[in-house]
Design an enzyme around this catalytic site. Sequence first.
Site: not given
Ligand SMILES: NC(=O)c1ccc[n+]([C@@H]2O[C@H](COP(=O)([O-])OP(=O)(O)OC[C@H]3O[C@@H](n4cnc5c(N)ncnc54)[C@H](O)[C@@H]3O)[C@@H](O)[C@H]2O)c1
Length: 263
Positions: A29, A48, A73-74, A104, A156, A169, A173, A199
Amino acid sequence: MNDTAVVARTGPDSARRRVAVVTGGGRGIGSTLVRALAEQSTRVVIADVADEGQLLAKELTAAGHEVVFHPTDVADESSVEALAALCRDRFGRLDVLVNNASIYRGLGAKRPFTEITPAEWERVLRVNVTGVWLVTRGLVTLLRESGGGRVINIASSTVHMGVPGFAHYVASKGAVIALTRSLANEVGRDGITVNAIAPGLVANESSLELSGAEYVPAAAARRAIPRDMNPDDLVGTVLFLASGGSDFITGQTLVVDGGVVFS
Ligand SMILES: NC(=O)c1ccc[n+]([C@@H]2O[C@H](COP(=O)([O-])OP(=O)(O)OC[C@H]3O[C@@H](n4cnc5c(N)ncnc54)[C@H](O)[C@@H]3O)[C@@H](O)[C@H]2O)c1
């Protein structure tokens, strides 16, 4: 922040073009949000841990956008300090912060809360909650100095639904939504808004890995708008919350899920 501050500028005035940081912007996303902001002539920092951010920055730069990757790294304070220094040194301003990074995809299979280990629990809370706090804390001074700004936290809808199988998780959130409200009250006077987006299930690789192939169409069928949700479905809401049109909205959580949760 007024409209003139948030509307992207081009040409000789580029030093004043707005700047956004998207954490976790390297893939999923986050990468969709990076593309959308760049297409609005916003200069974007992808923060990232994953190297995909490097490739995305290269691709968007080749397409004429100003996008940089900063390995971040956040969950690590010194890493966040380095991100703040990059924003200050390279751009001298910050207008939009999208706290999107989270654990996630790396959650593993869904399982009862009794089977989550303390180490897993702490890691998820550390990245998903402490990370939002650390990054916002690290960048708020630059937002203030830039005349105000926007913080957009990706939460979320699992919080509203109480989805089982990944309690760490969902708890993380829920804390992001609570943090959004608290921070909004602390920075509103500085012209900074803080909002969250919740989302629904996005039909992407991460969701398939976590929930399995059957779960995605089942989630689609539950919606008032019964189709798959794509990362693009979040773009309009993010751009709205990043724009002058949302100046007077803060501390809120917008559910974007095609109509499952009615908040
Ligand atoms: N995919 C879904 O269905 C969904 C639904 C609701 C909310 N979300 C939220 O949306 C956001 C994006 O989801 P996604 O599906 O792209 O997930 P994803 O796991 O594919 O992407 C997460 C991103 O965060 C990065 N990341 C992880 N740990 C990190 C750290 N310590 N420091 C910096 N970066 C870090 C990862 O490298 C990745 O690029 C997340 O917050 C997730 O919780 C996702």
